[in-house]
Design a protein around this motif. Structure first.
Motif, PDB file in Angstrom:
ATOM      1  N   VAL A   1       0.824  -1.204   0.000  1.00  0.00           N
ATOM      2  CA  VAL A   1       0.000   0.000   0.000  1.00  0.00           C
ATOM      3  C   VAL A   1       0.859   1.256   0.000  1.00  0.00           C
ATOM      4  CG1 VAL A   1      -0.297   0.151   2.503  1.00  0.00           C
ATOM      5  CG2 VAL A   1      -2.072   1.041   0.986  1.00  0.00           C
ATOM      6  N   SER A   2       2.031   1.190   0.604  1.00  0.00           N
ATOM      7  CA  SER A   2       2.900   2.370   0.686  1.00  0.00           C
ATOM      8  C   SER A   2       3.415   2.814  -0.684  1.00  0.00           C
ATOM      9  CB  SER A   2       4.074   2.096   1.619  1.00  0.00           C
ATOM     10  OG  SER A   2       4.854   1.031   1.112  1.00  0.00           O
ATOM     11  N   LYS A   3       3.335   1.943  -1.672  1.00  0.00           N
ATOM     12  CA  LYS A   3       3.815   2.287  -3.017  1.00  0.00           C
ATOM     13  C   LYS A   3       2.718   2.901  -3.886  1.00  0.00           C
ATOM     14  CE  LYS A   3       7.243  -1.226  -2.722  1.00  0.00           C
ATOM     15  NZ  LYS A   3       8.304  -1.882  -3.345  1.00  0.00           N
ATOM     16  N   LEU A   4       1.497   2.960  -3.374  1.00  0.00           N
ATOM     17  CA  LEU A   4       0.367   3.466  -4.149  1.00  0.00           C
ATOM     18  C   LEU A   4       0.119   4.942  -3.868  1.00  0.00           C
ATOM     19  CD1 LEU A   4      -2.131   0.521  -3.606  1.00  0.00           C
ATOM     20  CD2 LEU A   4      -0.698   0.944  -5.597  1.00  0.00           C
ATOM     21  N   ARG A   5      -0.322   5.654  -4.898  1.00  0.00           N
ATOM     22  CA  ARG A   5      -0.691   7.061  -4.772  1.00  0.00           C
ATOM     23  C   ARG A   5      -2.062   7.233  -5.420  1.00  0.00           C
ATOM     24  NH1 ARG A   5       2.672   6.716  -1.654  1.00  0.00           N
ATOM     25  NH2 ARG A   5       4.767   7.521  -1.684  1.00  0.00           N
ATOM     26  N   PHE A   6      -2.950   7.929  -4.720  1.00  0.00           N
ATOM     27  CA  PHE A   6      -4.286   8.208  -5.241  1.00  0.00           C
ATOM     28  C   PHE A   6      -4.507   9.711  -5.222  1.00  0.00           C
ATOM     29  CE2 PHE A   6      -4.570   3.954  -3.467  1.00  0.00           C
ATOM     30  CZ  PHE A   6      -5.209   3.252  -4.482  1.00  0.00           C
ATOM     31  N   LYS A   7      -5.228  10.185  -6.234  1.00  0.00           N
ATOM     32  CA  LYS A   7      -5.490  11.608  -6.336  1.00  0.00           C
ATOM     33  C   LYS A   7      -6.902  11.797  -6.887  1.00  0.00           C
ATOM     34  CE  LYS A   7      -3.317  15.762  -8.127  1.00  0.00           C
ATOM     35  NZ  LYS A   7      -2.236  16.306  -8.965  1.00  0.00           N
ATOM     36  N   HIS A   8      -7.640  12.741  -6.291  1.00  0.00           N
ATOM     37  CA  HIS A   8      -8.969  13.100  -6.772  1.00  0.00           C
ATOM     38  C   HIS A   8      -8.938  14.597  -7.050  1.00  0.00           C
ATOM     39  CE1 HIS A   8     -13.278  12.824  -7.291  1.00  0.00           C
ATOM     40  NE2 HIS A   8     -13.422  13.867  -6.479  1.00  0.00           N
ATOM     41  N   GLY A   9      -8.953  14.961  -8.326  1.00  0.00           N
ATOM     42  CA  GLY A   9      -8.762  16.367  -8.674  1.00  0.00           C
ATOM     43  C   GLY A   9      -7.353  16.781  -8.290  1.00  0.00           C
ATOM     44  N   ASP A  10      -7.246  17.839  -7.480  1.00  0.00           N
ATOM     45  CA  ASP A  10      -5.934  18.299  -7.005  1.00  0.00           C
ATOM     46  C   ASP A  10      -5.587  17.756  -5.623  1.00  0.00           C
ATOM     47  OD1 ASP A  10      -5.577  19.748  -9.300  1.00  0.00           O
ATOM     48  OD2 ASP A  10      -6.422  21.599  -8.460  1.00  0.00           O
ATOM     49  N   THR A  11      -6.463  16.937  -5.050  1.00  0.00           N
ATOM     50  CA  THR A  11      -6.277  16.459  -3.684  1.00  0.00           C
ATOM     51  C   THR A  11      -5.690  15.052  -3.673  1.00  0.00           C
ATOM     52  OG1 THR A  11      -8.230  17.708  -3.036  1.00  0.00           O
ATOM     53  CG2 THR A  11      -7.459  16.042  -1.490  1.00  0.00           C
ATOM     54  N   PHE A  12      -4.608  14.887  -2.928  1.00  0.00           N
ATOM     55  CA  PHE A  12      -4.044  13.551  -2.742  1.00  0.00           C
ATOM     56  C   PHE A  12      -4.848  12.825  -1.677  1.00  0.00           C
ATOM     57  CE2 PHE A  12      -0.485  15.626  -4.795  1.00  0.00           C
ATOM     58  CZ  PHE A  12      -0.057  14.638  -5.677  1.00  0.00           C
ATOM     59  N   LEU A  13      -5.104  11.558  -1.917  1.00  0.00           N
ATOM     60  CA  LEU A  13      -5.890  10.743  -0.997  1.00  0.00           C
ATOM     61  C   LEU A  13      -4.990   9.732  -0.304  1.00  0.00           C
ATOM     62  CD1 LEU A  13      -8.847  10.042  -3.444  1.00  0.00           C
ATOM     63  CD2 LEU A  13      -8.690  11.839  -1.714  1.00  0.00           C
ATOM     64  N   ALA A  14      -5.348   9.380   0.913  1.00  0.00           N
ATOM     65  CA  ALA A  14      -4.558   8.427   1.701  1.00  0.00           C
ATOM     66  C   ALA A  14      -5.208   7.048   1.633  1.00  0.00           C
ATOM     67  CB  ALA A  14      -4.488   8.890   3.148  1.00  0.00           C
ATOM     68  N   PRO A  15      -4.459   6.047   1.185  1.00  0.00           N
ATOM     69  CA  PRO A  15      -5.037   4.693   1.184  1.00  0.00           C
ATOM     70  C   PRO A  15      -5.112   4.129   2.598  1.00  0.00           C
ATOM     71  CG  PRO A  15      -2.801   4.638   0.345  1.00  0.00           C
ATOM     72  CD  PRO A  15      -3.135   6.081   0.587  1.00  0.00           C
ATOM     73  N   TYR A  16      -6.242   3.513   2.915  1.00  0.00           N
ATOM     74  CA  TYR A  16      -6.400   2.854   4.210  1.00  0.00           C
ATOM     75  C   TYR A  16      -5.480   1.632   4.204  1.00  0.00           C
ATOM     76  CZ  TYR A  16      -8.663   0.737   8.241  1.00  0.00           C
ATOM     77  OH  TYR A  16      -8.904   0.187   9.474  1.00  0.00           O
ATOM     78  N   PRO A  17      -4.690   1.388   5.250  1.00  0.00           N
ATOM     79  CA  PRO A  17      -3.646   0.359   5.196  1.00  0.00           C
ATOM     80  C   PRO A  17      -4.131  -1.089   5.240  1.00  0.00           C
ATOM     81  CG  PRO A  17      -3.685   1.394   7.346  1.00  0.00           C
ATOM     82  CD  PRO A  17      -4.654   2.147   6.487  1.00  0.00           C
ATOM     83  N   HIS A  18      -5.435  -1.307   5.313  1.00  0.00           N
ATOM     84  CA  HIS A  18      -5.963  -2.669   5.346  1.00  0.00           C
ATOM     85  C   HIS A  18      -6.977  -2.879   4.231  1.00  0.00           C
ATOM     86  CE1 HIS A  18      -4.557  -2.059   9.487  1.00  0.00           C
ATOM     87  NE2 HIS A  18      -4.243  -3.330   9.403  1.00  0.00           N
ATOM     88  N   VAL A  19      -7.101  -4.109   3.790  1.00  0.00           N
ATOM     89  CA  VAL A  19      -8.135  -4.486   2.835  1.00  0.00           C
ATOM     90  C   VAL A  19      -9.360  -4.884   3.640  1.00  0.00           C
ATOM     91  CG1 VAL A  19      -8.776  -6.124   1.026  1.00  0.00           C
ATOM     92  CG2 VAL A  19      -6.415  -5.319   1.197  1.00  0.00           C
ATOM     93  N   CYS A  20     -10.496  -4.323   3.299  1.00  0.00           N
ATOM     94  CA  CYS A  20     -11.757  -4.669   3.958  1.00  0.00           C
ATOM     95  C   CYS A  20     -12.414  -5.773   3.125  1.00  0.00           C
ATOM     96  CB  CYS A  20     -12.685  -3.469   4.002  1.00  0.00           C
ATOM     97  SG  CYS A  20     -11.976  -2.009   4.752  1.00  0.00           S
TER      98      CYS A  20
END
Length: 127
Positions: free
Chosen positions: A82-101
């Protein structure tokens, strides 16, 4: 939250964006015989969406729960890499939740007996 149609009884993995977080959600189905097991697919979709809200809202205290037609068994597992992933919505960076639900979904035992009984009656009528 409006979600694409669910693929029951086929398993699926989805990424959900809520607030500034991204969640990886795996949905697994148990005792569904086919997608025809549920008479009203729109109601079932609403129940699944509500179940997802409950899980995301209670990540620190997950317990199995039931809806009108379904029993949901939620649990968490570590989201590898998960630490290698980057998510972005518009100009905002999003934080991935560290667990899979993971949601394991089954028909309520009452619903299951109704559908199994219906299946047996239909099968008996053919012969």
């Amino acid at each position: 939250m409006f979600l694409k149609p669910f693929t029951y009884p086929l398993p699926e993995t989805r990424f959900l964006h809520a607030g500034r977080s991204v969640y990886k959600l795996k949905i697994r189905y148990g005792n569904f015989l086919s997608s025809d097991d549920i008479d009203n697919n729109e109601s079932t979709a609403k129940e699944l969406e509500e179940a997802i809200r409950v899980i995301i809202g209670n990540l620190d205290n997950l317990h199995p729960f039931a809806t009108e037609r379904l029993t949901i068994f939620p649990y968490l597992s570590k989201w590898e890499r998960v630490s290698k992933l980057r998510f972005k919505h518009g100009d905002t960076f999003l934080a991935p939740y560290p667990h899979v639900c993971t949601m394991y979904v089954e028909l309520n035992s009452f619903q299951q007996s109704i559908f199994v009984g219906k299946f047996v009656r239909l099968r008996l009528k053919k012969y």
